[in-house]
Design a protein around this motif. Structure first.
Motif, short mmCIF file in Angstrom:
data_model
loop_
_atom_site.label_atom_id
_atom_site.label_comp_id
_atom_site.label_asym_id
_atom_site.label_seq_id
_atom_site.Cartn_x
_atom_site.Cartn_y
_atom_site.Cartn_z
N ALA A 118 36.72 45.71 53.07
CA ALA A 118 35.83 45.62 51.91
C ALA A 118 36.42 46.43 50.76
O ALA A 118 36.91 47.55 50.96
CB ALA A 118 34.44 46.14 52.25
N ALA A 119 36.37 45.86 49.56
CA ALA A 119 36.89 46.55 48.38
C ALA A 119 36.05 46.19 47.17
O ALA A 119 35.48 45.10 47.09
CB ALA A 119 38.35 46.20 48.15
N ILE A 120 35.98 47.12 46.22
CA ILE A 120 35.31 46.90 44.94
C ILE A 120 36.35 47.04 43.84
O ILE A 120 37.07 48.05 43.78
CB ILE A 120 34.16 47.90 44.72
CG1 ILE A 120 33.07 47.67 45.77
CG2 ILE A 120 33.58 47.78 43.31
CD1 ILE A 120 31.97 48.73 45.77
N HIS A 121 36.45 46.04 42.99
CA HIS A 121 37.43 46.03 41.91
C HIS A 121 36.68 46.04 40.58
O HIS A 121 35.93 45.11 40.27
CB HIS A 121 38.32 44.80 42.00
CG HIS A 121 38.95 44.60 43.34
ND1 HIS A 121 40.13 45.19 43.70
CD2 HIS A 121 38.53 43.88 44.42
CE1 HIS A 121 40.43 44.83 44.95
NE2 HIS A 121 39.48 44.05 45.40
N ARG A 122 36.90 47.07 39.77
CA ARG A 122 36.23 47.19 38.47
C ARG A 122 37.20 46.83 37.35
O ARG A 122 38.33 47.32 37.30
CB ARG A 122 35.71 48.60 38.25
CG ARG A 122 34.57 49.00 39.19
CD ARG A 122 34.19 50.46 38.93
NE ARG A 122 33.12 50.92 39.80
CZ ARG A 122 31.84 50.94 39.46
NH1 ARG A 122 31.47 50.52 38.26
NH2 ARG A 122 30.93 51.41 40.30
N ALA A 123 36.75 45.99 36.45
CA ALA A 123 37.51 45.66 35.25
C ALA A 123 36.58 45.82 34.04
O ALA A 123 35.39 46.08 34.19
CB ALA A 123 38.06 44.24 35.31
N LYS A 124 37.12 45.64 32.86
CA LYS A 124 36.34 45.89 31.65
C LYS A 124 35.15 44.96 31.54
O LYS A 124 34.04 45.38 31.18
CB LYS A 124 37.25 45.72 30.42
CG LYS A 124 36.54 46.07 29.11
CD LYS A 124 37.50 46.00 27.94
CE LYS A 124 36.80 46.38 26.64
NZ LYS A 124 37.73 46.32 25.47
N THR A 125 35.32 43.69 31.89
CA THR A 125 34.24 42.72 31.72
C THR A 125 33.59 42.30 33.04
O THR A 125 32.41 41.96 33.06
CB THR A 125 34.75 41.46 31.00
OG1 THR A 125 35.83 40.89 31.76
CG2 THR A 125 35.24 41.82 29.60
N ARG A 150 36.76 36.26 50.68
CA ARG A 150 35.68 35.84 49.79
C ARG A 150 35.27 36.99 48.88
O ARG A 150 35.29 38.15 49.28
CB ARG A 150 34.47 35.39 50.60
CG ARG A 150 34.66 34.06 51.29
CD ARG A 150 34.65 32.91 50.30
NE ARG A 150 34.50 31.63 50.94
CZ ARG A 150 33.82 30.62 50.42
NH1 ARG A 150 33.22 30.76 49.26
NH2 ARG A 150 33.74 29.47 51.06
N SER A 151 34.86 36.65 47.68
CA SER A 151 34.44 37.67 46.72
C SER A 151 33.16 37.24 46.00
O SER A 151 32.77 36.06 46.05
CB SER A 151 35.54 37.94 45.69
OG SER A 151 35.82 36.76 44.95
N CYS A 152 32.54 38.20 45.36
CA CYS A 152 31.35 37.96 44.55
C CYS A 152 31.43 38.91 43.37
O CYS A 152 31.80 40.08 43.53
CB CYS A 152 30.09 38.22 45.39
SG CYS A 152 28.56 37.72 44.57
N THR A 176 26.69 39.66 49.77
CA THR A 176 26.95 38.24 49.51
C THR A 176 28.37 37.87 49.91
O THR A 176 28.62 36.81 50.51
CB THR A 176 26.72 37.91 48.04
OG1 THR A 176 25.37 38.23 47.69
CG2 THR A 176 26.98 36.44 47.76
N SER A 177 29.34 38.74 49.60
CA SER A 177 30.73 38.45 49.98
C SER A 177 30.89 38.44 51.50
O SER A 177 31.64 37.63 52.05
CB SER A 177 31.68 39.46 49.35
OG SER A 177 31.57 40.75 49.94
N ILE A 178 30.15 39.30 52.20
CA ILE A 178 30.19 39.32 53.66
C ILE A 178 29.61 38.02 54.21
O ILE A 178 30.16 37.42 55.15
CB ILE A 178 29.42 40.54 54.21
CG1 ILE A 178 30.16 41.83 53.87
CG2 ILE A 178 29.24 40.42 55.74
CD1 ILE A 178 29.37 43.09 54.18
#
Length: 233
Positions: A169-176, A193-195, A217-219
């Protein structure tokens, strides 16, 4: 198309490789130290109940007409189903039957045993361990979870040493946009899968709730792919 599905139980403390147990016990029919004795007659009786609408030529051979056929081979320590032209939904039933006897599925086609799930929570995802474990346990209830928080580099290194099914599991933060990603590897198979949501939403005081929901949701999505692509039920 033929598929063989295999089942056994390890004794407590046994340190065998799954592929070795499969080859020696299920294929070569050798006695293998570290495997438990199984109640073979009870397993055959339960299989007969579940497949009662199939034609049983004897306790080890079943014909389902257009649904295919299967044969059972056993040793005191193992049960193997050789399946011919069967639908995946039918073959999943073997996993359910043998789970009643504490025997997880080993699928040599994928090179995976469906007993344990190594859970890697990468960086920020480690803050959501409870939510992640609850959802994984709900969707994949017979897999024993072994969870650890890790950096990305650590998760890559540890995954190479891991012989179990893996979830990352990973969380990716971007500007938008902010994205929660779930990755499952099961032997030679995998699903990713991602959400995502708009990053601006996380500034409105509900960051934890939103990120937890993205992860759940991704799980759900990756577990759906996993169940569709395997003979585990």
């Amino acid at each position: 198309m033929s598929v063989d599905l295999n089942f056994w139980r390890y004794q407590k403390g046994a340190s065998l490789k799954d592929e070795d147990a499969y080859q020696k016990a299920c294929c070569d029919h050798e006695w293998v130290e570290g495997l438990e004795l199984l109640p073979i007659e009870d397993i055959l009786n339960e299989t007969a109940k579940v497949f009662c609408q199939w034609t049983s030529l004897d306790p080890f051979h079943y014909e389902g007409k257009e649904r295919g056929s299967f044969q059972i081979s056993t040793t005191p320590q193992t049960v193997r189903f050789d399946c011919y032209s069967m639908e995946k939904a039918e073959m999943k039933r073997f996993s359910s039957v043998l789970s009643q006897f504490g025997c997880p599925l080993y699928d040599p086609q994928q090179g995976a045993r469906f007993d344990k799930l190594a859970v890697f929570l990468i960086d920020e995802a480690g803050q959501y361990q409870e939510e992640i474990e609850q959802e994984l346990s709900r969707l994949l209830p017979r897999l024993e979870l072994e969870t650890r928080a890790a950096t990305w580099d650590e998760s890559v290194r540890l995954a190479e040493l891991c012989g179990h099914i893996q979830y990352h599991a990973a969380i990716h933060r971007a500007k938008t946009l902010t994205k929660a990603t779930s990755f499952l590897r099961f032997g030679r198979g995998w699903a990713n899968r991602s959400c995502q949501c708009k990053t601006a939403l996380l500034a409105e005081g509900e960051e934890r709730r939103i990120l937890a929901e993205l992860l759940r949701t991704s799980i759900q999505r990756v577990a759906g792919d996993f169940l569709e692509r395997t003979y585990y039920e």
